[in-house]
Design a protein around this motif. Sequence first.
Motif, PDB file in Angstrom:
ATOM      1  N   HIS A 152       0.800  -1.224   0.000  1.00  9.39           N
ATOM      2  CA  HIS A 152       0.000   0.000   0.000  1.00  9.39           C
ATOM      3  C   HIS A 152       0.837   1.281   0.000  1.00  9.39           C
ATOM      4  N   PHE A 153       2.103   1.171  -0.433  1.00  7.08           N
ATOM      5  CA  PHE A 153       2.895   2.369  -0.665  1.00  7.08           C
ATOM      6  C   PHE A 153       2.734   2.785  -2.119  1.00  7.08           C
ATOM      7  N   HIS A 154       2.768   4.095  -2.355  1.00 10.81           N
ATOM      8  CA  HIS A 154       2.707   4.601  -3.719  1.00 10.81           C
ATOM      9  C   HIS A 154       4.120   4.587  -4.287  1.00 10.81           C
ATOM     10  N   PRO A 155       4.388   3.796  -5.328  1.00 13.99           N
ATOM     11  CA  PRO A 155       5.743   3.727  -5.870  1.00 13.99           C
ATOM     12  C   PRO A 155       6.310   5.094  -6.239  1.00 13.99           C
ATOM     13  N   GLN A 156       5.429   6.026  -6.581  1.00 17.63           N
ATOM     14  CA  GLN A 156       5.857   7.379  -6.929  1.00 17.63           C
ATOM     15  C   GLN A 156       6.778   7.977  -5.871  1.00 17.63           C
ATOM     16  N   GLY A 157       6.356   7.900  -4.621  1.00 19.95           N
ATOM     17  CA  GLY A 157       7.133   8.516  -3.558  1.00 19.95           C
ATOM     18  C   GLY A 157       8.315   7.683  -3.119  1.00 19.95           C
ATOM     19  N   VAL A 158       8.192   6.364  -3.228  1.00 13.80           N
ATOM     20  CA  VAL A 158       9.289   5.488  -2.817  1.00 13.80           C
ATOM     21  C   VAL A 158      10.450   5.584  -3.805  1.00 13.80           C
ATOM     22  N   PHE A 159      10.149   5.524  -5.105  1.00 15.32           N
ATOM     23  CA  PHE A 159      11.209   5.531  -6.114  1.00 15.32           C
ATOM     24  C   PHE A 159      11.668   6.932  -6.492  1.00 15.32           C
ATOM     25  N   GLY A 160      10.760   7.909  -6.372  1.00 11.95           N
ATOM     26  CA  GLY A 160      11.025   9.234  -6.920  1.00 11.95           C
ATOM     27  C   GLY A 160      12.200   9.951  -6.302  1.00 11.95           C
ATOM     28  N   SER A 192       5.174   7.814   0.789  1.00 11.08           N
ATOM     29  CA  SER A 192       3.889   7.994   0.084  1.00 11.08           C
ATOM     30  C   SER A 192       3.026   6.746   0.193  1.00 11.08           C
ATOM     31  N   ILE A 193       1.739   6.944   0.495  1.00 10.06           N
ATOM     32  CA  ILE A 193       0.800   5.844   0.644  1.00 10.06           C
ATOM     33  C   ILE A 193      -0.322   5.958  -0.387  1.00 10.06           C
ATOM     34  N   LEU A 194      -1.053   4.858  -0.572  1.00 15.67           N
ATOM     35  CA  LEU A 194      -2.053   4.753  -1.631  1.00 15.67           C
ATOM     36  C   LEU A 194      -3.484   4.999  -1.168  1.00 15.67           C
ATOM     37  N   GLU A 202      -6.789  15.196  -2.492  1.00 12.61           N
ATOM     38  CA  GLU A 202      -5.936  15.611  -3.603  1.00 12.61           C
ATOM     39  C   GLU A 202      -4.443  15.534  -3.287  1.00 12.61           C
ATOM     40  N   VAL A 203      -4.080  14.977  -2.135  1.00 12.05           N
ATOM     41  CA  VAL A 203      -2.674  14.915  -1.734  1.00 12.05           C
ATOM     42  C   VAL A 203      -1.830  14.127  -2.733  1.00 12.05           C
ATOM     43  N   LYS A 204      -2.436  13.235  -3.491  1.00  8.83           N
ATOM     44  CA  LYS A 204      -1.652  12.500  -4.489  1.00  8.83           C
ATOM     45  C   LYS A 204      -0.870  13.442  -5.384  1.00  8.83           C
ATOM     46  N   ARG A 205      -1.403  14.634  -5.618  1.00  7.17           N
ATOM     47  CA  ARG A 205      -0.779  15.562  -6.565  1.00  7.17           C
ATOM     48  C   ARG A 205       0.623  15.984  -6.128  1.00  7.17           C
ATOM     49  N   ILE A 206       0.930  15.851  -4.830  1.00  8.49           N
ATOM     50  CA  ILE A 206       2.254  16.277  -4.372  1.00  8.49           C
ATOM     51  C   ILE A 206       3.209  15.109  -4.155  1.00  8.49           C
ATOM     52  N   HIS A 207       2.792  13.895  -4.449  1.00  3.13           N
ATOM     53  CA  HIS A 207       3.685  12.761  -4.219  1.00  3.13           C
ATOM     54  C   HIS A 207       4.960  12.868  -5.056  1.00  3.13           C
ATOM     55  N   ILE A 239      15.778  -0.129   1.981  1.00  2.00           N
ATOM     56  CA  ILE A 239      14.566   0.048   1.172  1.00  2.00           C
ATOM     57  C   ILE A 239      13.931  -1.292   0.813  1.00  2.00           C
ATOM     58  N   PHE A 240      14.737  -2.260   0.414  1.00  2.00           N
ATOM     59  CA  PHE A 240      14.165  -3.543   0.021  1.00  2.00           C
ATOM     60  C   PHE A 240      13.437  -4.204   1.189  1.00  2.00           C
ATOM     61  N   ALA A 241      14.017  -4.123   2.379  1.00  2.93           N
ATOM     62  CA  ALA A 241      13.376  -4.724   3.553  1.00  2.93           C
ATOM     63  C   ALA A 241      12.194  -3.907   4.029  1.00  2.93           C
ATOM     64  N   SER A 242      12.346  -2.587   4.049  1.00  2.00           N
ATOM     65  CA  SER A 242      11.315  -1.719   4.617  1.00  2.00           C
ATOM     66  C   SER A 242      10.083  -1.620   3.738  1.00  2.00           C
ATOM     67  N   PHE A 243      10.277  -1.479   2.434  1.00  2.00           N
ATOM     68  CA  PHE A 243       9.155  -1.284   1.526  1.00  2.00           C
ATOM     69  C   PHE A 243       8.800  -2.547   0.743  1.00  2.00           C
ATOM     70  N   GLY A 244       9.753  -3.449   0.612  1.00  2.00           N
ATOM     71  CA  GLY A 244       9.523  -4.639  -0.201  1.00  2.00           C
ATOM     72  C   GLY A 244       9.371  -5.914   0.573  1.00  2.00           C
ATOM     73  N   GLY A 245       9.491  -5.852   1.894  1.00  2.00           N
ATOM     74  CA  GLY A 245       9.340  -7.046   2.695  1.00  2.00           C
ATOM     75  C   GLY A 245      10.322  -8.145   2.345  1.00  2.00           C
ATOM     76  N   GLY A 246      11.471  -7.754   1.805  1.00  2.00           N
ATOM     77  CA  GLY A 246      12.474  -8.737   1.417  1.00  2.00           C
ATOM     78  C   GLY A 246      12.170  -9.452   0.125  1.00  2.00           C
ATOM     79  N   GLU A 247      11.112  -9.030  -0.600  1.00  2.00           N
ATOM     80  CA  GLU A 247      10.717  -9.722  -1.833  1.00  2.00           C
ATOM     81  C   GLU A 247      11.448  -9.210  -3.068  1.00  2.00           C
ATOM     82  N   ALA A 248      12.147  -8.099  -2.931  1.00  2.00           N
ATOM     83  CA  ALA A 248      12.797  -7.496  -4.093  1.00  2.00           C
ATOM     84  C   ALA A 248      14.005  -8.319  -4.526  1.00  2.00           C
TER      85      ALA A 248
END
Length: 455
Positions: A152-160, A192-194, A202-207, A239-248
Amino acid sequence: MPGGTVASRLARWVTGLKYESLSPEVIFQAKRCLLDTLGVQIRGSTLPWIQPVYRYIRSLGGREEATVTYHGDRLSAPYAAYANSTFSYSCELQHHGSFGSAHTGVIIVPTVQALGEKLGSSGRDIIAAMVAGYEVQGRLGAALFKAVFKRHFHPQGVFGVFSAAAAAGKLIGLDEEQQAHAFAIAGSHASSILEYDQAGGEVKRIHGAIGLRSGIQSAFMAKEGLTGPLSVFEGKRGIFASFGGGEADPELLFSGIGQPYCITQCRFRIYPTIGSCHNALDIVNDLIKEHSFDFRDVEKIRVGMRELSVMHVTSISRPHDVISAQASLGYSLGVRLVKGSNDLEMYIDPSLWRDPEVLSVADKLDAYTLTDESRPRMTRVEIRLKGGRVLEGEQEDARGSETLPFSQEIIETKFRRLAGVMIAPDRVEQVMQHVSRLDELPSISGLVPLLQKRG
């Protein structure tokens, strides 16, 4: 890890990238991405739901380094980029990056705009920085998108933050060690969350803006000597552990990097909706052209999509703001069948959010999950009509994607339509000419005033 940490390996690739190694196709695609983003940015500059952000950013003042599109304010580069990113992300017409990496253009284009203006960068330097930024975000998408989205993280904010750090680092001339630390610093800003796709807002607009501001600042802080954990991606608390749960899979970042370049694999839009709606809208448009039927005759609309799309665009059936309308496949089908259009105006008119005929169609949506993982973007639509008639269609991917690309004519028509609402026709054409000659420009100083309203 062979060759060093992920951050070090990415930094080596970014600093080693040269404009001279880019093919004409890559250069063309960079111009195409720039033009597409500028069109949305110009149109979005005065949309009402963006103005709270613009007013706040303008109130910060600061050094006059870069220009806010249309309005002409001169702000510090990170905050001019912040405003321009928000405009670029204003109405869901921005293009999507490769490998599910979210909306790369709303991060990279405002970054190179602002820093290119501040530094007096050449068009070739800007193109190289764009290619670097798109590649970093795309490769992170290849490794992490599914895992990040599932949590449920928005990839926009994680990768951006990382793609902006790459583009900024390229323009300000970071060396390999500094670029690695820029990534390491940026990791502390990833977020960033989804939830916007469930409840609006409208907060998505600032991600994208959050990501680019932090990425730009990370690059400058690394240049000044600040350091970060170089295990930012693969570390136990990275990042891989925190946002990807070790699946990356870290190697997906480097497997085939630049072959082809991610900037050549973008997905462009003509519908102002969340991308998961587009395939279904394409199919419904085809069925409307092929068959004659009235929306009052529709009994049910069954739409099969991948699991993440079902959750992403079918949770909302009663819009209460623009983003909730754009995140609602049911509403999108309603305005198309009842009003005959999915143009931006259909999403920004509050009276349509409550239109009983539109909502009656939205209520007939029955979405379900397709389980064929070998065809991840497949969508199937079945429209059941009174009297037993059934209209069916399916499509592997949305038009405008890398597999079904839009012609340059469609991209230019979109730009003229969006920019032409805000600036005069002669300026529209001049912007297009400048972008088409980007690789020949010694700087973007001639482009910047063309993006402004006339005094």
